[in-house]
Motif scaffolding. Sequence first.
Motif, short mmCIF file in Angstrom:
data_model
loop_
_atom_site.label_atom_id
_atom_site.label_comp_id
_atom_site.label_asym_id
_atom_site.label_seq_id
_atom_site.Cartn_x
_atom_site.Cartn_y
_atom_site.Cartn_z
N TYR A 38 0.75 -1.19 -0.04
CA TYR A 38 -0.11 0.17 0.13
C TYR A 38 0.69 1.28 0.17
N ASP A 39 2.15 1.24 0.32
CA ASP A 39 3.09 2.46 0.18
C ASP A 39 2.96 3.14 -1.12
N ASP A 40 2.80 2.48 -2.22
CA ASP A 40 3.04 2.79 -3.68
C ASP A 40 1.57 3.75 -3.83
N ALA A 55 8.66 13.16 12.09
CA ALA A 55 7.34 12.38 12.24
C ALA A 55 6.81 12.35 10.73
N THR A 56 5.98 10.96 10.61
CA THR A 56 5.37 10.77 9.28
C THR A 56 4.15 10.12 9.47
N SER A 57 3.51 9.78 8.46
CA SER A 57 1.99 9.04 8.34
C SER A 57 1.88 8.63 6.75
N ARG A 58 0.87 8.03 6.58
CA ARG A 58 0.25 7.58 5.16
C ARG A 58 -1.23 7.84 5.20
N LEU A 59 -1.71 7.92 4.15
CA LEU A 59 -3.27 8.11 4.14
C LEU A 59 -3.77 7.48 2.85
N ARG A 60 -4.56 6.70 2.80
CA ARG A 60 -5.07 5.81 1.83
C ARG A 60 -6.79 6.15 1.85
N PHE A 61 -7.24 6.12 0.54
CA PHE A 61 -8.72 6.03 0.23
C PHE A 61 -9.31 4.85 0.10
N VAL A 62 -10.23 4.33 1.04
CA VAL A 62 -10.53 2.89 0.72
C VAL A 62 -12.34 3.36 1.34
N GLU A 63 -12.82 2.70 0.16
CA GLU A 63 -14.31 2.61 0.20
C GLU A 63 -14.84 4.08 0.38
N SER A 64 -15.47 4.47 1.46
CA SER A 64 -15.89 5.74 1.86
C SER A 64 -15.53 6.63 2.68
N TYR A 65 -14.07 6.38 2.81
CA TYR A 65 -13.23 7.01 3.89
C TYR A 65 -11.92 7.24 3.64
N GLY A 66 -11.11 8.28 4.32
CA GLY A 66 -9.70 8.31 4.24
C GLY A 66 -9.26 7.52 5.54
N LYS A 67 -8.12 6.59 5.07
CA LYS A 67 -7.96 5.78 6.34
C LYS A 67 -6.34 6.19 6.71
#
Length: 141
Positions: A38-40, A55-67
Amino acid sequence: MIIKEVTTNKEQDDAYRIRTVVFIQEQNVSPEEEMDKYDDEAIHFIVYDGEIPIATSRLRFVESYGKLERICVLKEYRGKSIGKQLIHRMEQAILENDFQKAKLNGQTHAEKFYHKLGYETISNEFLDAGIPHVTMVKQLP
């Protein structure tokens, strides 16, 4: 302190270094579990104190939300509201992408921190990479 969306190889390398320190070295997560497919596809964020990545984080969009995922702050910078500011930036990105709901799987030791930011626990405790977690959600304004 600057919070940026990762756009360069150097910023991505800095983000991976922070995740390596926090998750792999401190929490003994295997590198194979930490750095995943999922990093890509994710949007990554990096926080700098001057030139120092902290600091760091990542964000993905899955179904109807931001994860919200892989949220971590180097040990010497914890307790300074950096995580809170990083999460607010991620929530802003969720709204900018026309989503209104945020979701995360948070480590149980951080559950109170997420509650203070408006997240509601919606699951029982479960193990992820051998670490107790709960799923939490927040409806964004």
